[in-house]
Write a protein that holds these residues in place. Structure first.
Motif, short mmCIF file in Angstrom:
data_model
loop_
_atom_site.label_atom_id
_atom_site.label_comp_id
_atom_site.label_asym_id
_atom_site.label_seq_id
_atom_site.Cartn_x
_atom_site.Cartn_y
_atom_site.Cartn_z
N GLU A 1 -83.29 -22.50 -10.59
CA GLU A 1 -82.45 -22.38 -11.78
C GLU A 1 -81.58 -23.62 -11.89
N LEU A 2 -81.80 -24.41 -12.93
CA LEU A 2 -81.05 -25.64 -13.17
C LEU A 2 -80.65 -25.73 -14.64
N PRO A 3 -79.79 -24.82 -15.11
CA PRO A 3 -79.42 -24.83 -16.53
C PRO A 3 -78.68 -26.10 -16.90
N GLY A 4 -79.06 -26.66 -18.04
CA GLY A 4 -78.39 -27.85 -18.55
C GLY A 4 -78.89 -29.17 -17.97
N PHE A 5 -79.83 -29.14 -17.07
CA PHE A 5 -80.35 -30.37 -16.47
C PHE A 5 -81.50 -30.93 -17.29
N LYS A 6 -81.60 -32.23 -17.31
CA LYS A 6 -82.75 -32.92 -17.88
C LYS A 6 -83.67 -33.27 -16.71
N ALA A 7 -84.95 -33.31 -16.97
CA ALA A 7 -85.93 -33.58 -15.92
C ALA A 7 -85.70 -34.92 -15.24
N ALA B 1 -69.01 -29.40 -10.07
CA ALA B 1 -69.76 -30.60 -10.44
C ALA B 1 -69.94 -31.42 -9.18
N GLY B 2 -70.95 -32.26 -9.20
CA GLY B 2 -71.18 -33.15 -8.07
C GLY B 2 -72.64 -33.20 -7.69
N LYS B 3 -72.91 -34.00 -6.68
CA LYS B 3 -74.28 -34.17 -6.20
C LYS B 3 -74.69 -32.98 -5.34
N PHE B 4 -75.97 -32.67 -5.39
CA PHE B 4 -76.50 -31.62 -4.53
C PHE B 4 -77.84 -32.08 -3.99
N SER B 5 -78.22 -31.50 -2.88
CA SER B 5 -79.53 -31.73 -2.29
C SER B 5 -79.94 -30.44 -1.62
N ARG B 6 -81.07 -29.92 -2.00
CA ARG B 6 -81.55 -28.65 -1.46
C ARG B 6 -82.88 -28.92 -0.77
N VAL B 7 -82.97 -28.59 0.51
CA VAL B 7 -84.20 -28.76 1.28
C VAL B 7 -84.78 -27.37 1.53
N ILE B 8 -86.03 -27.18 1.13
CA ILE B 8 -86.71 -25.90 1.28
C ILE B 8 -87.85 -26.08 2.27
N GLY B 9 -87.81 -25.33 3.34
CA GLY B 9 -88.89 -25.36 4.32
C GLY B 9 -90.08 -24.58 3.80
N LEU B 10 -91.25 -25.19 3.85
CA LEU B 10 -92.47 -24.54 3.38
C LEU B 10 -93.20 -23.93 4.58
N PRO B 11 -93.83 -22.77 4.40
CA PRO B 11 -94.42 -22.06 5.53
C PRO B 11 -95.73 -22.65 6.08
N ALA B 12 -96.33 -23.60 5.39
CA ALA B 12 -97.61 -24.16 5.85
C ALA B 12 -97.73 -25.60 5.38
N ASP B 13 -98.74 -26.30 5.88
CA ASP B 13 -98.99 -27.68 5.46
C ASP B 13 -99.39 -27.70 3.99
N VAL B 14 -99.01 -28.79 3.32
CA VAL B 14 -99.27 -28.91 1.88
C VAL B 14 -99.95 -30.23 1.55
N ASP B 15 -100.52 -30.28 0.36
CA ASP B 15 -101.13 -31.49 -0.16
C ASP B 15 -100.08 -32.20 -1.01
N ALA B 16 -99.32 -33.10 -0.40
CA ALA B 16 -98.18 -33.74 -1.06
C ALA B 16 -98.59 -34.64 -2.22
N ASP B 17 -99.85 -35.09 -2.26
CA ASP B 17 -100.30 -35.98 -3.32
C ASP B 17 -100.51 -35.28 -4.66
N ASN B 18 -100.62 -33.96 -4.66
CA ASN B 18 -100.94 -33.23 -5.89
C ASN B 18 -99.85 -32.25 -6.31
N THR C 1 -83.06 -33.01 -5.35
CA THR C 1 -81.77 -33.70 -5.36
C THR C 1 -81.38 -34.00 -6.80
N GLY C 2 -80.10 -33.92 -7.08
CA GLY C 2 -79.61 -34.23 -8.42
C GLY C 2 -78.10 -34.26 -8.46
N GLU C 3 -77.57 -34.36 -9.65
CA GLU C 3 -76.12 -34.35 -9.81
C GLU C 3 -75.78 -33.53 -11.04
N ARG C 4 -74.87 -32.58 -10.83
CA ARG C 4 -74.41 -31.75 -11.95
C ARG C 4 -73.10 -32.35 -12.45
N LYS C 5 -73.07 -32.62 -13.74
CA LYS C 5 -71.88 -33.19 -14.35
C LYS C 5 -71.32 -32.18 -15.34
#
Length: 153
Positions: free
Chosen positions: A66-72, A108-125, A87-91
């Motif tokens: 949920e990131l209301p008001g954010f631009k991509a 307001a301010g910068k945030f960084s959220r790290v989510i651990g994934l349960p298995a290996d992933v294909d980071a290129d896709n 990672t982003g910044e809410r103003k």
């Protein structure tokens, strides 16, 4: 419990073996209530932003944030190993210098959220899209992490 305290039930002179622990527990509860209710105290409940859901099917993991008001273009998304980082910044708009807040919940301010994934992933896709303030990230599972159908001979 009330009768025991009020009338020293079940008998006068009998002492509950854990009475000191009960008293200590009540005192700790009072201390905690006072500390949480006192304005200006440094302790604040932890806030996690953005709120996310992590789901999966047989081929992909899906992270919805949920990131209301954010631009991509105001967000950075990266996958390293089994971790996804958003990672982003809410103003927020300036509300003036001579105002007094009665309630302030929009940080307001910068945030960084790290989510651990349960298995290996294909980071290129990895793919991401933003619709109505909901960021959806589709993360394909690595081939070795996908379930395989085993044929019985």
């Amino acid at each position: 419990m009330f009768a025991r305290r009020l009338f020293d039930f079940p008998s006068v002179g009998w002492r509950h073996p854990f009475a000191d622990f009960d008293r200590l527990s009540r005192q700790m509860d009072q201390l905690t209530r006072r500390a949480m209710g006192r304005p200006g105290l440094a302790w604040q409940p932890a806030r996690v932003f953005p709120a996310i859901n992590l789901t999966e099917d047989k081929d992909n993991f899906y992270v919805r944030a949920e990131l209301p008001g954010f631009k991509a273009d105001a967000l950075e998304i990266s996958v390293t190993g089994k971790n996804l980082t958003i990672t982003g910044e809410r103003k927020t708009s300036a509300e003036g210098e001579k105002i007094r807040y009665h309630r302030k919940e929009r940080d307001a301010g910068k945030f960084s959220r790290v989510i651990g994934l349960p298995a290996d992933v294909d980071a290129d896709n990895v793919a991401a899209k933003m619709v109505n303030g909901i960021l959806t990230i589709t993360i394909p599972k690595a081939e070795k992490a996908k379930p395989r159908q085993i044929t019985i001979n």
